[in-house]
Design a protein around this motif. Sequence first.
Motif, PDB file in Angstrom:
ATOM      1  N   GLN A  80     -12.603 -20.034  17.176  1.00  0.00           N
ATOM      2  CA  GLN A  80     -12.126 -18.892  16.401  1.00  0.00           C
ATOM      3  C   GLN A  80     -11.542 -19.421  15.099  1.00  0.00           C
ATOM      4  N   PHE A  84      -9.237 -19.909  11.791  1.00  0.00           N
ATOM      5  CA  PHE A  84      -7.786 -19.837  11.648  1.00  0.00           C
ATOM      6  C   PHE A  84      -7.364 -18.506  11.023  1.00  0.00           C
ATOM      7  N   ASP A 118      -8.709 -15.572  11.522  1.00  0.00           N
ATOM      8  CA  ASP A 118      -8.670 -14.560  12.578  1.00  0.00           C
ATOM      9  C   ASP A 118      -7.438 -14.748  13.461  1.00  0.00           C
ATOM     10  N   ALA A 119      -7.150 -16.014  13.810  1.00  0.00           N
ATOM     11  CA  ALA A 119      -5.975 -16.288  14.638  1.00  0.00           C
ATOM     12  C   ALA A 119      -4.689 -15.906  13.906  1.00  0.00           C
ATOM     13  N   LEU A 165      -4.202 -12.164  14.036  1.00  0.00           N
ATOM     14  CA  LEU A 165      -3.703 -11.752  15.346  1.00  0.00           C
ATOM     15  C   LEU A 165      -2.218 -12.034  15.479  1.00  0.00           C
ATOM     16  N   ALA A 166      -1.773 -13.191  14.954  1.00  0.00           N
ATOM     17  CA  ALA A 166      -0.354 -13.542  15.026  1.00  0.00           C
ATOM     18  C   ALA A 166       0.494 -12.564  14.216  1.00  0.00           C
ATOM     19  N   SER A 169      -2.415 -12.687  26.903  1.00  0.00           N
ATOM     20  CA  SER A 169      -3.222 -13.880  27.156  1.00  0.00           C
ATOM     21  C   SER A 169      -2.655 -14.769  28.257  1.00  0.00           C
TER      22      SER A 169
END
Length: 260
Positions: free
Chosen positions: A128, A130, A132-133, A136-137, A171
């Motif tokens: 994935q 960074f 996109d991550a 999400l964060a 998660s």
Amino acid sequence: DFLKPIHLYEPLHRKIFEVAGDIIRMGKIANPVTIKTFLKADEKVGDMTVSQYLASLVSNAVTVINAEDYGRAIYDLALRRALITIGEDVVNIAYDAPLDMPPQSQIEDTERRLFELAENGRYDGGFQSFNDALALAIDMAAVAKERDGGLSGISTGIHSLDAKMGGLQRSDLIILAGRPGMGKTSLATNIAYNIAAAYEGEVQPDGSMKAKNGGVVGFYSLEMSSEQLATRIISEQTEVSSSKIRRGDINDADFEKLVA
């Protein structure tokens, strides 16, 4: 990285995809000239040679912008073919089952194959980016800001636990371990009740419901029936002994607590 040669239906396409992937992983350019040397020169595709067929594939190729979507379409079709194969095997074995394979064994074998297909049939578990991550964060931080208690996850209703965990995260797989009689089930039922009691839904633009606080809880137990779980939860919330509830050894005041 979710698409593999096995997901392509035609054997030649599988070979082309495999060779192209190997060439790219070596840091070289994959094109009809570099790929054809790894294919059988005398192989025919209709009236075309392999070289002509490769050139035809390149000339008819669409833009790479939507390559991932095309790959997912191929992947989904491969899963459908696998489902069809499993279904046909179920029917054929059921009609002509060997003597040493009772129906229960066939059910277990089918469940195993479907489970393997479900586990291997996911294309959302690869790398994935960074960006996109990071998105999400940020979304998680925004949810924590809006949610009661300022938690990124779902509140367990136990403040000391929430302070250490930040709530229950989507998660996470959390395992409660301890010796018999240490209160594992009591803690789990308390958390489940608190989350269900705090549930507050929010209508999304598409008409679906999303939990703003709390959540919808499913409780699975291999030890206790639904009646026993319900009795335990009632006992915990009303502070009336579960043994008294089962025996009916309760007074009017206790009964009022139960039905309140």
